[in-house]
Design an enzyme around this catalytic site. Structure first.
Site, mmCIF file in Angstrom:
data_model
loop_
_atom_site.group_PDB
_atom_site.id
_atom_site.type_symbol
_atom_site.label_atom_id
_atom_site.label_comp_id
_atom_site.label_asym_id
_atom_site.label_seq_id
_atom_site.Cartn_x
_atom_site.Cartn_y
_atom_site.Cartn_z
ATOM 1 N N TYR A 162 74.607 78.085 -33.344
ATOM 2 C CA TYR A 162 75.167 78.076 -34.344
ATOM 3 C C TYR A 162 76.517 77.505 -34.342
ATOM 4 O O TYR A 162 77.460 78.045 -34.964
ATOM 5 C CB TYR A 162 75.051 79.340 -34.857
ATOM 6 C CG TYR A 162 74.790 79.295 -36.721
ATOM 7 C CD1 TYR A 162 75.177 78.209 -37.241
ATOM 8 C CD2 TYR A 162 74.477 80.315 -37.278
ATOM 9 C CE1 TYR A 162 74.973 77.713 -38.463
ATOM 10 C CE2 TYR A 162 74.377 80.069 -39.036
ATOM 11 C CZ TYR A 162 74.472 78.790 -39.319
ATOM 12 O OH TYR A 162 74.387 78.595 -40.595
ATOM 13 N N CYS A 217 79.843 75.163 -53.028
ATOM 14 C CA CYS A 217 78.493 74.650 -53.410
ATOM 15 C C CYS A 217 78.335 73.398 -52.875
ATOM 16 O O CYS A 217 79.065 72.435 -53.124
ATOM 17 C CB CYS A 217 78.412 74.714 -54.950
ATOM 18 S SG CYS A 217 76.981 74.194 -55.555
ATOM 19 N N ASP A 220 78.828 93.370 -33.046
ATOM 20 C CA ASP A 220 80.351 92.968 -32.950
ATOM 21 C C ASP A 220 81.162 93.894 -32.072
ATOM 22 O O ASP A 220 81.136 94.987 -32.490
ATOM 23 C CB ASP A 220 81.153 92.622 -34.324
ATOM 24 C CG ASP A 220 82.511 91.917 -34.117
ATOM 25 O OD1 ASP A 220 82.324 90.501 -34.546
ATOM 26 O OD2 ASP A 220 83.294 92.106 -33.314
ATOM 27 N N GLY A 272 88.016 82.230 -36.928
ATOM 28 C CA GLY A 272 87.729 81.223 -35.948
ATOM 29 C C GLY A 272 88.651 81.609 -34.538
ATOM 30 O O GLY A 272 89.217 80.458 -34.073
ATOM 31 N N ASN A 287 78.776 94.961 -27.408
ATOM 32 C CA ASN A 287 78.923 93.450 -26.950
ATOM 33 C C ASN A 287 77.169 92.874 -27.049
ATOM 34 O O ASN A 287 76.355 93.596 -26.731
ATOM 35 C CB ASN A 287 79.063 93.746 -25.499
ATOM 36 C CG ASN A 287 79.487 92.172 -24.996
ATOM 37 O OD1 ASN A 287 78.567 91.422 -24.836
ATOM 38 N ND2 ASN A 287 80.608 92.360 -24.380
ATOM 39 N N GLN A 327 77.356 83.726 -33.524
ATOM 40 C CA GLN A 327 78.626 83.317 -34.037
ATOM 41 C C GLN A 327 79.858 84.199 -33.357
ATOM 42 O O GLN A 327 80.509 84.517 -34.113
ATOM 43 C CB GLN A 327 78.366 83.342 -35.442
ATOM 44 C CG GLN A 327 77.884 82.073 -36.017
ATOM 45 C CD GLN A 327 78.645 81.286 -37.335
ATOM 46 O OE1 GLN A 327 79.761 81.845 -37.759
ATOM 47 N NE2 GLN A 327 77.688 80.711 -38.135
ATOM 48 N N SER A 335 83.204 84.191 -30.937
ATOM 49 C CA SER A 335 84.040 82.807 -31.031
ATOM 50 C C SER A 335 83.832 82.305 -29.276
ATOM 51 O O SER A 335 84.859 82.470 -28.668
ATOM 52 C CB SER A 335 85.578 83.627 -30.926
ATOM 53 O OG SER A 335 85.971 83.226 -32.301
HETATM 54 P P1 NAD Z 1 86.268 85.022 -35.539
HETATM 55 O O1 NAD Z 1 87.235 85.021 -34.190
HETATM 56 O O2 NAD Z 1 86.734 85.523 -36.875
HETATM 57 O O3 NAD Z 1 85.190 86.110 -35.192
HETATM 58 C C1 NAD Z 1 84.362 86.091 -33.949
HETATM 59 C C2 NAD Z 1 84.013 87.590 -33.810
HETATM 60 O O4 NAD Z 1 83.260 87.520 -32.419
HETATM 61 C C3 NAD Z 1 85.061 88.587 -33.584
HETATM 62 O O5 NAD Z 1 84.896 89.661 -34.630
HETATM 63 C C4 NAD Z 1 84.854 89.178 -32.152
HETATM 64 O O6 NAD Z 1 85.228 90.537 -32.325
HETATM 65 C C5 NAD Z 1 83.358 88.902 -31.918
HETATM 66 N N1 NAD Z 1 83.010 88.988 -30.598
HETATM 67 C C6 NAD Z 1 83.714 88.026 -29.517
HETATM 68 N N2 NAD Z 1 83.073 88.309 -28.352
HETATM 69 C C7 NAD Z 1 81.914 89.221 -28.741
HETATM 70 C C8 NAD Z 1 80.908 89.736 -27.887
HETATM 71 N N3 NAD Z 1 80.707 89.443 -26.474
HETATM 72 N N4 NAD Z 1 79.923 90.351 -28.350
HETATM 73 C C9 NAD Z 1 80.037 90.739 -29.648
HETATM 74 N N5 NAD Z 1 80.999 90.450 -30.338
HETATM 75 C C10 NAD Z 1 81.898 89.464 -30.044
HETATM 76 O O7 NAD Z 1 85.425 83.562 -35.668
HETATM 77 P P2 NAD Z 1 84.453 83.031 -36.837
HETATM 78 O O8 NAD Z 1 85.575 82.511 -37.880
HETATM 79 O O9 NAD Z 1 83.721 84.110 -37.225
HETATM 80 O O10 NAD Z 1 83.972 82.095 -36.205
HETATM 81 C C11 NAD Z 1 82.720 82.459 -35.199
HETATM 82 C C12 NAD Z 1 82.264 81.318 -34.439
HETATM 83 O O11 NAD Z 1 81.477 80.279 -35.075
HETATM 84 C C13 NAD Z 1 83.369 80.205 -33.781
HETATM 85 O O12 NAD Z 1 83.196 79.969 -32.434
HETATM 86 C C14 NAD Z 1 83.597 79.217 -34.715
HETATM 87 O O13 NAD Z 1 84.093 78.065 -34.193
HETATM 88 C C15 NAD Z 1 82.166 79.130 -35.122
HETATM 89 N N6 NAD Z 1 81.907 78.509 -36.391
HETATM 90 C C16 NAD Z 1 80.519 78.169 -36.953
HETATM 91 C C17 NAD Z 1 80.340 77.443 -38.140
HETATM 92 C C18 NAD Z 1 79.127 77.169 -38.326
HETATM 93 O O14 NAD Z 1 79.128 76.511 -39.453
HETATM 94 N N7 NAD Z 1 78.042 77.254 -37.955
HETATM 95 C C19 NAD Z 1 81.330 77.597 -39.053
HETATM 96 C C20 NAD Z 1 82.842 77.969 -38.799
HETATM 97 C C21 NAD Z 1 82.695 78.570 -37.284
#
Ligand code: NAD
Length: 556
Positions: free
Chosen positions: A327, A415, A201, A57, A247, A268, A270
């Site tokens: 999301y 779960c 990604d 995250g 991107n 999703q 960050s």
């Molecule tokens: P993370 O930081 O591990 O991964 C984010 C990914 O996004 C990275 O791999 C990064 O390279 C990529 N990225 C960033 N900018 C980009 C772009 N412009 N184009 C393509 N790729 C890009 O984060 P995570 O743990 O996977 O969490 C992702 C997001 O989801 C966070 O904002 C987090 O807060 C949110 N989140 C949502 C839920 C849910 O239930 N929906 C749960 C947990 C986290």
């Protein structure tokens, strides 16, 4: 083993991993459980970047610095049963006198007085070594790798399928950005639900990690190649997943240009962290990493503009028929700041798909086998199926997870369970430990993304019936209830999921070590925790929550 020998073996930065087996290293199992889960969170198999102590995250950490990590280990190894350790934003700051049924660790991460609760202020403090970002399960030591969000993501895609596609996602294309710690669950969740999946990604290493842990089927650097693969798979109704390096804003631009409209579209990346998370349009990853260091303000501006552009393409694809939802990464709010006035025309996933579950006290219940033996998880899976034979949905999920999920670090399972079920499951697990049916204690916890533990107006509490979206009394009550009930560790965080200023939330983890003490604590905590979800939603006027309150004797 002396403290120093333990540190050399299990916590020699950046190589961390949890001890396994029945031998105690700390003075009691509650402290040992916290120790094992802390080390597990930052181990190479689980954390996205152990060198920087980043778990997932964006910059979600479990300890502030390597020195703090070392000190946490030292203190947990020597913690007595009538003491509780205090952690302030990833740094151990003291011990208090308590008692055997009190939490062994009390954690507060990233909290700021509301007027100062901005990324700018937080980043200044972070640069001075005064704070770290705890995200949700990173700083509360119950992250279990990508599996932690897998079922929630699967349920969301499946609910979307039921609502819009007659329950069948075959021949449907799901497109999303971000294949990091949590986003990496999307390919497997989508294919488990029957769909074809394209994930984008910017960081090839992140995509490789998902291939290695079997969450993703194929990886490519080439847009045309990716599209040939996904369109052929979609047409044949094949549930396969492709990870494309690029991107997401650029890829969506190409989809609009090429007239390809995904059936389901989300994101999703960050986005919750415009400086240390999202990568702006028009630069490669190494350039982005340099600019982040050299000029964070310019980086922030570029990020906000790129998010506006990214959401602009999502809105265009939504107009063309994509079922589009946010999301939980706060992309809409930052896109709006970057100039996309219509960003909130994209609905959030909680009001769309998850709130009915919250009204039943349901949430992401999870457990970890401290023995390190995967067989223990198999035993718990089977025991749960016997406990709830009528729950076909849960049985299907556990059967799927058994075959498809590769464990990261200590073996674990997620779960979703509701009011009543969580308490029954916890007591059953304690019995399995007591009777030696599993080889070691189990810890039980959950994400902060739960029914009664979070205030997050752009995510879990978006669009509450009574308009109480921003009221954070609820997660504070949840924290206090779990501390009183005797959770093994509790935490209160700010900014998880959606970033500074946008959320406050509480976490809890509880140990099942077979003892009578554990029985008493489990009975209280696993009743109170989901009850907070029922109280919260009943108070906001949700009828199913009010019915559930009556059914479980929770009406006041
Ligand atoms: P993370 O930081 O591990 O991964 C984010 C990914 O996004 C990275 O791999 C990064 O390279 C990529 N990225 C960033 N900018 C980009 C772009 N412009 N184009 C393509 N790729 C890009 O984060 P995570 O743990 O996977 O969490 C992702 C997001 O989801 C966070 O904002 C987090 O807060 C949110 N989140 C949502 C839920 C849910 O239930 N929906 C749960 C947990 C986290």
């Amino acid at each position: 083993m002396s403290v120093e020998e333990f540190i050399q073996t299990y916590a020699n930065h950046p190589v961390y991993f949890s001890p396994k087996g029945p031998r105690l290293h700390a003075k009691n199992w509650p402290a040992e459980a916290a120790l094992r889960m802390f080390l597990n969170n930052i181990s190479h198999d689980v954390a996205e970047d152990p060198e920087r102590l980043v778990v997932y995250g964006g910059i979600g950490q479990a300890a502030r610095t390597p020195q703090d990590a070392r000190k946490i280990v030292e203190l947990l190894l020597t913690l007595e049963e009538d003491e509780s350790l205090l952690i302030q934003s990833g740094k151990p700051v003291g011990k208090i006198r308590s008692h055997a049924e009190a939490p062994r660790v009390l954690i507060a991460n990233s909290n700021l007085v509301p007027h100062w609760a901005t990324w700018e202020h937080f980043n200044q403090l972070r640069a001075r070594g005064l704070m770290m970002y705890g995200q949700m399960t990173a700083g509360s030591w119950i992250y279990i790798g990508t599996q932690g969000i897998l079922q929630g993501t699967y349920e969301t895609f499946a609910a979307c399928g039921r609502r819009h596609f007659g329950g069948d996602l075959r021949h449907k294309l799901v497109v999303s950005g971000g294949l990091g710690g949590m986003g990496g669950a999307q390919p497997l969740a989508a294919t488990m639900a029957g769909a074809t999946f394209l994930g984008v990604d910017v960081d090839p290493e992140r995509i490789k990690k998902r291939l290695e842990s079997r969450y993703l089927d194929t990886m490519t650097y080439d847009y045309q190649h990716a599209m040939r693969l996904v369109l052929a798979a979609r047409d044949k109704g094949e549930a396969v997943s492709i990870g494309l390096v690029g991107n997401i804003g650029d890829v969506l631009e190409n989809l609009v240009r090429d007239g390809i409209t995904p059936d389901i579209l989300t994101d999703q990346t960050s986005a919750h962290d415009p400086v240390n998370g999202y990568v702006p349009h028009g630069m490669c990853l190494p350039q982005a990493l340099t600019l982040r260091q050299q000029d964070p303000e310019q980086y922030r501006q570029l990020s906000l503009k790129s998010m506006a552009r990214h959401v602009g393409y999502m809105l265009e694809l939504q107009r063309r028929g994509s079922c589009t939802f946010d999301y939980g990464n706060n992309l809409r709010a930052f896109a709006q700041q970057g100039g996309e006035a219509n960003a909130f025309q994209i609905p959030g996933f909680v009001p769309e798909y998850i709130r009915p579950l919250f009204c039943e006290g349901q949430g992401p219940f999870r457990w970890v086998a401290l023995s390190g033996d995967p067989e223990d998880i198999r035993v718990t899976d089977e025991a749960l199926k016997d406990l709830f034979p009528e729950n076909v949905h849960m049985k299907n999920w556990l059967d799927h997870a058994r075959v498809k999920v590769a464990f990261q670090g200590l073996p674990s399972r997620i779960c979703w369970l509701g009011m009543g079920q969580r308490e029954q499951a916890g007591l059953l697990f304690n019995q399995l430990v007591r009777e030696g049916k599993v080889k070691g204690p189990l810890v039980i916890g959950r994400d902060h993304l739960d029914c009664g533990s979070v205030a997050s107006p752009y995510r879990e509490t978006e669009g509450m019936k009574d308009g109480s979206d921003a009221v954070s009394d609820w997660p504070l009550l949840n924290l206090m209830a779990n501390a009183c009930g005797g959770a093994t560790w509790v935490s209160f965080h700010h900014g998880g999921g959606v970033g500074m200023g946008y959320s406050q939330h509480a976490g809890m983890v509880i140990l099942a070590d077979g003892s009578e003490r554990a029985d008493r604590c489990l009975r209280r905590v696993l009743h109170n925790d989901p009850a907070l979800g029922i109280y919260r939603h009943a108070d906001a006027g949700y009828e199913t929550a009010q019915q559930n309150a009556r059914e479980f004797g929770l009406d006041v």
